[in-house]
Write an enzyme that holds these catalytic residues in place. Sequence first.
Site, mmCIF file in Angstrom:
data_model
loop_
_atom_site.group_PDB
_atom_site.id
_atom_site.type_symbol
_atom_site.label_atom_id
_atom_site.label_comp_id
_atom_site.label_asym_id
_atom_site.label_seq_id
_atom_site.Cartn_x
_atom_site.Cartn_y
_atom_site.Cartn_z
ATOM 1 C CG ASP A 16 71.437 -78.458 -24.253
ATOM 2 O OD1 ASP A 16 70.408 -77.913 -23.868
ATOM 3 O OD2 ASP A 16 71.456 -79.582 -24.766
ATOM 4 C CD GLN A 32 72.614 -77.442 -29.329
ATOM 5 O OE1 GLN A 32 71.614 -77.866 -29.886
ATOM 6 N NE2 GLN A 32 73.821 -77.535 -29.874
ATOM 7 C CB SER A 76 74.097 -80.962 -27.007
ATOM 8 O OG SER A 76 73.363 -79.799 -26.705
ATOM 9 N NE ARG A 151 68.307 -85.185 -27.947
ATOM 10 C CZ ARG A 151 67.127 -85.698 -28.262
ATOM 11 N NH1 ARG A 151 66.954 -86.329 -29.407
ATOM 12 N NH2 ARG A 151 66.096 -85.605 -27.438
ATOM 13 C CG ASP A 152 72.661 -84.503 -26.338
ATOM 14 O OD1 ASP A 152 72.606 -83.890 -27.424
ATOM 15 O OD2 ASP A 152 71.680 -84.623 -25.588
HETATM 16 C C1 FRU Z 1 68.753 -80.734 -24.459
HETATM 17 C C2 FRU Z 1 68.707 -80.969 -25.956
HETATM 18 C C3 FRU Z 1 69.766 -81.952 -26.413
HETATM 19 C C4 FRU Z 1 69.923 -81.601 -27.853
HETATM 20 C C5 FRU Z 1 69.764 -80.108 -27.841
HETATM 21 C C6 FRU Z 1 69.067 -79.545 -29.040
HETATM 22 O O1 FRU Z 1 68.216 -79.520 -24.084
HETATM 23 O O2 FRU Z 1 67.417 -81.378 -26.356
HETATM 24 O O3 FRU Z 1 69.444 -83.301 -26.176
HETATM 25 O O4 FRU Z 1 71.165 -81.999 -28.364
HETATM 26 O O5 FRU Z 1 69.023 -79.782 -26.674
HETATM 27 O O6 FRU Z 1 69.064 -78.143 -29.005
#
Ligand code: FRU
Length: 439
Positions: A16, A32, A76, A151-152
């Site tokens: 991401d 990422q 992320s 998350r995120d």
């Molecule tokens: C989406 C995801 C996010 C996470 C990240 C981990 O592709 O799974 O939800 O934060 O990638 O690498």
Amino acid sequence: MKQTGHIKAPGNWINDPNGFIYYRGRYHVFYQHFPYEPRWGTMHWGHAVSTDLVHWEHLPIALYPTKPQDRNGCFSGSAVEHDGKLYLFYTGVRYRQENPENIHKHVDNDFESCQMLMVSDDGEHFDNLGSKHVIIPKITDPEVGDVTHTRDPKVWRGSDAWYMVLGSTRHNEGEVLIYRSRDLTTWELAGQAERPGIGWMWECPDWFTVDGQGVLLFSPMGYMKDCACPPDMSLCALADFDEATCAMHIADDGRFFDYGLDLYAPQSTLDAEGRRIVIAWLRMPGPVDEGSRPWWGMMCLPRVVSARDGRARFSVHPDVRAAYAHPIAAPSEAGNGGFRMTLELHEGETLDIGGYRIARIEGRLRADRSAVCPHNGKCRLVSETPEAREGDHLEIYVDGNIVETYVNDGEYTLTNAVYGLSDDIHLEGTGTIALYGLR
Ligand code: FRU
């Protein structure tokens, strides 16, 4: 390391886009990154910058695990600027059960997540030891969200406060949690939004307004049923948000962010002119083996978001289009960054770009990568847009392992990963193809 056109993994693995922002005269895309192998593992934030959205430079890794709460990954998140500083929000991950054979993997999703903040004074120096804080501890109430799958964080400035959307899951349905803060450090839970039946967990939510319309981008896990392919897809829905009550109303079931098979986890920001722009990860079905530097993962080109007729549209960024302005006679004349091509593709016609076929059938654009994707079984090969109603115009960007097709300047987009395209272009149709390399 410098790259032109698309951002690609600088080696090994990326997924991401994170912390996408125009800050101090440069675009920053964090991403990422697993820096040791071309596969997913303990997440770091890689970092690339550009002044023009076309020429990118990868800088040293910005974030990496240093604290008990992010010891197994900096997942992320997003960035905002405040008082000249860069605030980076991300998810800290700690495994409760680590894979005995590989410390970079968890067992059975047994991990916990919290939301963290790091402040950088200049967007170049990142104090991984001194400047990280937990701002939202792990969630312990299942009526709020999930201790593992929350998350995120995506943060934006509202009229009177800062707001954050966070992806989560409750009762096996995806949801968005909404937080509010006065100072970017203290956050309170202020709202929850859901719309049942759209995947079991929502990753990477992003809310913004464009052309007076509220838009939610989100990436539901388990969206596709019964297919031998990644079941997670990115969607775009209309969504109103009321700052006073923090109520978000998701007005429709969403449509695909892109009608190809690979774009995932889109993230938006504002460009230097104040336009809403977005990029996304190309979830490639396999690595590219470039000898000593195998890599896996890249980003699509930056796209401008607009809203018309009750839905969001995504057009290639005008600065990117303007850079692909050098007429060429054949793909072999294109340099790094690949080429742009334009044509009209009418009903019943087919275009073959080095083995990647795009056909116009009953108004829809159908792409078939069967001949240029050796990863059959791990991914789908054919996808199509809904019926396109605004004309026959295609603008296509081809750059090594990606083909991005913009239908009628953003009515639909269709993007796929490809492997080993040849230089032959063949049109079974009446249109005229124009090709352009980078200036
Ligand atoms: C989406 C995801 C996010 C996470 C990240 C981990 O592709 O799974 O939800 O934060 O990638 O690498």
